[in-house]
Scaffold this active site. Structure first.
Site, PDB file in Angstrom:
ATOM      1  N   GLY A  45      30.234  42.017  35.555  1.00 19.08           N
ATOM      2  CA  GLY A  45      28.994  41.284  35.848  1.00 19.08           C
ATOM      3  C   GLY A  45      29.318  40.003  36.602  1.00 19.08           C
ATOM      4  O   GLY A  45      28.593  39.024  36.517  1.00 19.08           O
ATOM      5  N   GLY A  46      30.431  40.038  37.333  1.00 17.36           N
ATOM      6  CA  GLY A  46      30.986  38.839  37.968  1.00 17.36           C
ATOM      7  C   GLY A  46      30.142  38.285  39.092  1.00 17.36           C
ATOM      8  O   GLY A  46      30.398  37.168  39.547  1.00 17.36           O
ATOM      9  N   LEU A  47      29.134  39.043  39.542  1.00 17.05           N
ATOM     10  CA  LEU A  47      28.267  38.535  40.621  1.00 17.05           C
ATOM     11  C   LEU A  47      27.028  37.836  40.077  1.00 17.05           C
ATOM     12  O   LEU A  47      26.200  37.351  40.832  1.00 17.05           O
ATOM     13  CB  LEU A  47      27.810  39.685  41.531  1.00 17.05           C
ATOM     14  CG  LEU A  47      28.906  40.459  42.244  1.00 17.05           C
ATOM     15  CD1 LEU A  47      28.305  41.588  43.070  1.00 17.05           C
ATOM     16  CD2 LEU A  47      29.720  39.524  43.146  1.00 17.05           C
ATOM     17  N   GLN A  97      24.758  35.102  37.382  1.00 17.73           N
ATOM     18  CA  GLN A  97      24.608  33.636  37.352  1.00 17.73           C
ATOM     19  C   GLN A  97      25.884  32.959  36.836  1.00 17.73           C
ATOM     20  O   GLN A  97      26.394  32.026  37.452  1.00 17.73           O
ATOM     21  CB  GLN A  97      23.415  33.240  36.468  1.00 17.73           C
ATOM     22  CG  GLN A  97      23.110  31.755  36.525  1.00 17.73           C
ATOM     23  CD  GLN A  97      22.148  31.287  35.434  1.00 17.73           C
ATOM     24  OE1 GLN A  97      21.804  32.042  34.509  1.00 17.73           O
ATOM     25  NE2 GLN A  97      21.695  30.057  35.543  1.00 17.73           N
ATOM     26  N   ILE A 156      28.224  46.220  39.166  1.00 15.44           N
ATOM     27  CA  ILE A 156      27.592  47.474  39.592  1.00 15.44           C
ATOM     28  C   ILE A 156      27.016  47.334  40.999  1.00 15.44           C
ATOM     29  O   ILE A 156      26.811  48.313  41.697  1.00 15.44           O
ATOM     30  CB  ILE A 156      26.507  47.902  38.571  1.00 15.44           C
ATOM     31  CG1 ILE A 156      26.174  49.368  38.703  1.00 15.44           C
ATOM     32  CG2 ILE A 156      25.268  47.013  38.672  1.00 15.44           C
ATOM     33  CD1 ILE A 156      25.369  49.921  37.542  1.00 15.44           C
ATOM     34  N   TYR A 201      17.285  42.852  23.712  1.00 17.20           N
ATOM     35  CA  TYR A 201      18.408  41.988  24.128  1.00 17.20           C
ATOM     36  C   TYR A 201      19.043  41.334  22.900  1.00 17.20           C
ATOM     37  O   TYR A 201      20.265  41.350  22.731  1.00 17.20           O
ATOM     38  CB  TYR A 201      17.864  40.932  25.091  1.00 17.20           C
ATOM     39  CG  TYR A 201      18.873  39.906  25.551  1.00 17.20           C
ATOM     40  CD1 TYR A 201      19.941  40.247  26.373  1.00 17.20           C
ATOM     41  CD2 TYR A 201      18.716  38.561  25.198  1.00 17.20           C
ATOM     42  CE1 TYR A 201      20.842  39.287  26.813  1.00 17.20           C
ATOM     43  CE2 TYR A 201      19.605  37.597  25.637  1.00 17.20           C
ATOM     44  CZ  TYR A 201      20.684  37.964  26.447  1.00 17.20           C
ATOM     45  OH  TYR A 201      21.563  37.011  26.881  1.00 17.20           O
ATOM     46  N   LYS A 239      22.757  41.680  21.192  1.00 19.39           N
ATOM     47  CA  LYS A 239      23.682  40.552  21.008  1.00 19.39           C
ATOM     48  C   LYS A 239      24.239  40.529  19.577  1.00 19.39           C
ATOM     49  O   LYS A 239      25.420  40.271  19.373  1.00 19.39           O
ATOM     50  CB  LYS A 239      22.987  39.230  21.361  1.00 19.39           C
ATOM     51  CG  LYS A 239      22.744  39.065  22.853  1.00 19.39           C
ATOM     52  CD  LYS A 239      24.060  39.063  23.614  1.00 19.39           C
ATOM     53  CE  LYS A 239      23.920  39.093  25.102  1.00 19.39           C
ATOM     54  NZ  LYS A 239      25.177  39.290  25.816  1.00 19.39           N
ATOM     55  N   ILE A 289      21.010  28.873  30.357  1.00 18.66           N
ATOM     56  CA  ILE A 289      21.983  28.233  31.250  1.00 18.66           C
ATOM     57  C   ILE A 289      21.287  27.799  32.540  1.00 18.66           C
ATOM     58  O   ILE A 289      20.603  28.598  33.188  1.00 18.66           O
ATOM     59  CB  ILE A 289      23.152  29.195  31.576  1.00 18.66           C
ATOM     60  CG1 ILE A 289      23.795  29.744  30.293  1.00 18.66           C
ATOM     61  CG2 ILE A 289      24.186  28.485  32.447  1.00 18.66           C
ATOM     62  CD1 ILE A 289      24.411  28.718  29.368  1.00 18.66           C
TER      63      ILE A 289
HETATM   64  P1  NAD Z   1      23.121  37.893  35.138  1.00 17.25           P
HETATM   65  O1  NAD Z   1      21.933  38.756  34.874  1.00 17.25           O
HETATM   66  O2  NAD Z   1      22.977  36.758  36.079  1.00 17.25           O
HETATM   67  O3  NAD Z   1      24.318  38.789  35.657  1.00 17.25           O
HETATM   68  C1  NAD Z   1      24.631  40.019  35.059  1.00 17.25           C
HETATM   69  C2  NAD Z   1      25.454  40.825  36.049  1.00 17.25           C
HETATM   70  O4  NAD Z   1      25.742  42.077  35.438  1.00 17.25           O
HETATM   71  C3  NAD Z   1      24.735  41.096  37.364  1.00 17.25           C
HETATM   72  O5  NAD Z   1      25.533  40.718  38.464  1.00 17.25           O
HETATM   73  C4  NAD Z   1      24.518  42.631  37.354  1.00 17.25           C
HETATM   74  O6  NAD Z   1      24.594  43.213  38.627  1.00 17.25           O
HETATM   75  C5  NAD Z   1      25.640  43.080  36.447  1.00 17.25           C
HETATM   76  N1  NAD Z   1      25.385  44.375  35.803  1.00 17.25           N
HETATM   77  C6  NAD Z   1      24.223  44.838  35.298  1.00 17.25           C
HETATM   78  N2  NAD Z   1      24.380  46.082  34.821  1.00 17.25           N
HETATM   79  C7  NAD Z   1      25.690  46.408  35.024  1.00 17.25           C
HETATM   80  C8  NAD Z   1      26.464  47.565  34.741  1.00 17.25           C
HETATM   81  N3  NAD Z   1      25.931  48.657  34.171  1.00 17.25           N
HETATM   82  N4  NAD Z   1      27.775  47.540  35.069  1.00 17.25           N
HETATM   83  C9  NAD Z   1      28.329  46.460  35.673  1.00 17.25           C
HETATM   84  N5  NAD Z   1      27.635  45.346  35.969  1.00 17.25           N
HETATM   85  C10 NAD Z   1      26.331  45.330  35.647  1.00 17.25           C
HETATM   86  O7  NAD Z   1      23.664  37.401  33.712  1.00 17.25           O
HETATM   87  P2  NAD Z   1      24.391  36.013  33.358  1.00 17.25           P
HETATM   88  O8  NAD Z   1      23.333  35.011  33.194  1.00 17.25           O
HETATM   89  O9  NAD Z   1      25.503  35.775  34.287  1.00 17.25           O
HETATM   90  O10 NAD Z   1      24.907  36.368  31.896  1.00 17.25           O
HETATM   91  C11 NAD Z   1      26.241  36.714  31.607  1.00 17.25           C
HETATM   92  C12 NAD Z   1      26.383  36.913  30.120  1.00 17.25           C
HETATM   93  O11 NAD Z   1      26.003  35.701  29.444  1.00 17.25           O
HETATM   94  C13 NAD Z   1      25.494  38.017  29.530  1.00 17.25           C
HETATM   95  O12 NAD Z   1      26.155  38.631  28.453  1.00 17.25           O
HETATM   96  C14 NAD Z   1      24.303  37.238  29.000  1.00 17.25           C
HETATM   97  O13 NAD Z   1      23.662  37.926  27.951  1.00 17.25           O
HETATM   98  C15 NAD Z   1      24.975  35.977  28.510  1.00 17.25           C
HETATM   99  N6  NAD Z   1      24.039  34.868  28.411  1.00 17.25           N
HETATM  100  C16 NAD Z   1      23.495  34.314  29.528  1.00 17.25           C
HETATM  101  C17 NAD Z   1      22.589  33.270  29.401  1.00 17.25           C
HETATM  102  C18 NAD Z   1      21.938  32.622  30.588  1.00 17.25           C
HETATM  103  O14 NAD Z   1      21.057  31.781  30.417  1.00 17.25           O
HETATM  104  N7  NAD Z   1      22.357  32.944  31.801  1.00 17.25           N
HETATM  105  C19 NAD Z   1      22.254  32.807  28.127  1.00 17.25           C
HETATM  106  C20 NAD Z   1      22.792  33.425  27.001  1.00 17.25           C
HETATM  107  C21 NAD Z   1      23.715  34.449  27.163  1.00 17.25           C
HETATM  108  N1  SER Z   2      18.948  32.649  28.913  1.00 11.35           N
HETATM  109  C1  SER Z   2      18.985  33.883  28.207  1.00 11.35           C
HETATM  110  C2  SER Z   2      17.706  34.614  28.325  1.00 11.35           C
HETATM  111  O1  SER Z   2      16.699  33.943  28.474  1.00 11.35           O
HETATM  112  C3  SER Z   2      19.310  33.650  26.766  1.00 11.35           C
HETATM  113  O2  SER Z   2      20.195  34.615  26.367  1.00 11.35           O
HETATM  114  O3  SER Z   2      17.692  35.798  28.240  1.00 11.35           O
END
Ligand code: NAD
Ligand code: SER
Length: 314
Positions: A8-10, A12, A35, A141, A145, A171
Site C-alpha cells: 500500500g506504499g502509494l 497517504q 495494487i 474497517y 483492525k 492522519i
Molecule cells: P490509503 O488508502 O491512503 O492507501 C492504501 C493503499 O493500499 C493504496 O495505495 C491502495 O492502492 C493500496 N491497496 C488497496 N488494496 C490493495 C491490495 N489488495 N493490495 C495491495 N495494495 C492495495 O491508506 P493510508 O491512509 O496510507 O493507510 C495506511 C494504513 O494506516 C492502513 O492500514 C490504515 O488502516 C491505517 N490508518 C490510516 C489512517 C489515516 O488517517 N490515514 C488512520 C488510522 C489507520
Molecule cells: N483516518 C482513518 C479513517 O477515517 C482512521 O482509521 O478511516
C-alpha cells in the site's frame, strides 16, 4: 542492512514513509508494493505490483527481493469500507492473513501493521480512552483492525513473527490525498480554504476526534519498529495521542490565516465518527517505547498552510 517492503506504499502514509525509509536505508533497499501502478513509475521504483490477497505472489516478492522487514499499509479505510464491506473484509482481513502466512513461511523478521481508533466502538469510554478497554467496533474497517491486532499478537506468541502496530488516529498531511476515511475532511478542508472556496463538511461542527500530523505518524511507526522487543508489554495495539479537535475548532485555527465559508452537512460518516473516541490515553506507548508527538493543532495548521501554499502556488 534491512531489506524493506511497504505494501500500500502509494497511499497517504506510504507516500511519506517510503522517502523517509529510503533516506535512512538506501533507495534500493525499500521496495514499494501496491495494487495500483503509479504514473510516475520511474520516481517510485523499485516497485512491484502486488495484490496483498495473493499469498503466493507475496512469497515470491519476499524471496526475489530478500525482504526481511515489512510495513503492511495496504487497506480499505473506514468510509470506503462502509460503502463496500465485502472488499474491506477481503483486503484488510484476508490480505493480512495472507501477509502473516507469507511472513511466517519465509521467516520475515518483523511486520508493522497499523491499527486505528476505529478498533474502538460505541461502548468504549470516549475521553482519555485506555489502551486496554472494550473493543466492539461496528464498522467492517474497525472489525478488521481488531482482527489484525489479535492475529498479530497470535503470530508473535505462536510463531515468533514480530508483528507490531499503533492505533493511528486521523492522519493529516499535504503530500498525498487521504484514501477514503472518516477523518478525510481534516485534509480536504485546507484545499478549499486556500482556494477561497466554500467547504461543505460531512461531519458535525462539534465532532471531536483524535488526529495526528504526518511527521508524527512516521515517527510513531518507525520508533515502534525499532523499539527493543524486551521493552514491549503491548505489541500490536498501542494508543498514540497527538491532538484532538472538532471541525469547528479546525476552522477557527485555519481562519487565523485565511477566511473561507463552511457549511456542516453530516452524512453517513457522522455515525462512524460518533462510535470513535475523542482522545486517547497513550501512556503505554510513552512508557514502553518513548512515544511523544511534536505537533499540536496550531503548529500543524501553520505547517499545512505553509506547505500547501507552496504546493498550490496560492
Ligand atoms: P490509503 O488508502 O491512503 O492507501 C492504501 C493503499 O493500499 C493504496 O495505495 C491502495 O492502492 C493500496 N491497496 C488497496 N488494496 C490493495 C491490495 N489488495 N493490495 C495491495 N495494495 C492495495 O491508506 P493510508 O491512509 O496510507 O493507510 C495506511 C494504513 O494506516 C492502513 O492500514 C490504515 O488502516 C491505517 N490508518 C490510516 C489512517 C489515516 O488517517 N490515514 C488512520 C488510522 C489507520
Ligand atoms: N483516518 C482513518 C479513517 O477515517 C482512521 O482509521 O478511516
Amino acid at each position: 542492512m534491512k531489506r524493506i517492503m511497504v505494501t500500500g506504499g502509494l497511499g497517504q502514509i506510504g507516500s511519506e514513509l517510503v522517502p523517509y525509509l529510503r533516506d535512512r536505508y538506501g533507495r534500493e533497499n525499500v521496495i514499494v508494493a501496491d495494487i495500483r501502478v503509479p504514473e510516475n513509475l520511474e520516481e517510485i521504483e523499485p516497485f512491484v505490483k502486488l495484490d496483498v490477497r495473493d499469498e503466493e505472489a507475496i512469497i515470491r516478492v519476499i524471496k526475489e527481493n530478500d525482504i526481511d522487514f515489512i510495513y503492511h499499509l495496504a487497506a480499505i479505510l473506514s468510509a470506503r469500507g462502509e460503502q463496500n464491506p465485502q472488499l474491506a473484509f477481503d483486503v484488510n482481513i484476508r490480505g493480512l492473513y495472507a501477509m502473516l502466512e507469507a511472513g511466517r513461511k519465509t521467516g520475515v523478521e518483523r511486520i508493522m501493521v497499523p491499527s486505528s481508533i476505529a478498533a474502538f466502538g460505541p461502548e468504549t469510554p470516549k475521553d482519555n480512552t485506555p489502551n486496554d478497554t472494550i473493543l466492539k467496533p461496528r464498522t467492517m474497517y474497525g472489525i478488521s483492525k481488531v482482527t489484525g491486532e489479535l492475529l498479530g499478537l497470535y503470530y508473535w506468541e505462536k510463531y515468533g513473527l514480530d508483528v507490531r502496530g499503533v492505533r493511528y488516529p486521523g492522519i493529516i498531511s499535504w503530500k498525498a490525498p487521504p484514501g477514503g476515511g472518516t477523518t478525510d475532511y481534516a485534509v480536504e478542508i485546507f484545499y478549499y480554504a486556500l482556494r477561497g472556496e466554500k467547504y461543505t463538511c460531512f461531519l458535525r461542527e462539534d465532532a471531536t476526534l483524535p488526529m495526528m500530523y504526518m511527521p508524527d505518524a512516521i515517527k510513531a511507526i518507525t520508533q515502534l519498529a525499532e523499539a527493543p522487543s524486551e521493552n514491549l508489554v503491548h505489541r500490536t495495539d498501542f494508543n498514540v495521542q497527538a491532538m484532538s479537535f472538532s471541525p469547528g475548532e479546525l476552522v477557527e485555527e485555519i481562519r487565523k490565516y485565511v477566511d473561507f465559508e463552511v457549511e456542516y452537512r453530516p452524512d453517513y460518516r457522522q455515525k462512524i465518527a460518533d462510535s470513535w473516541p475523542r482522545s486517547l490515553d497513550d501512556s503505554a506507548a510513552r512508557r514502553e517505547w518513548g512515544w511523544k508527538p511534536d505537533y499540536d493543532l496550531p503548529t500543524m495548521v501553520r505547517d499545512m498552510i505553509e506547505n500547501l501554499r507552496r504546493k498550490l502556488g496560492v
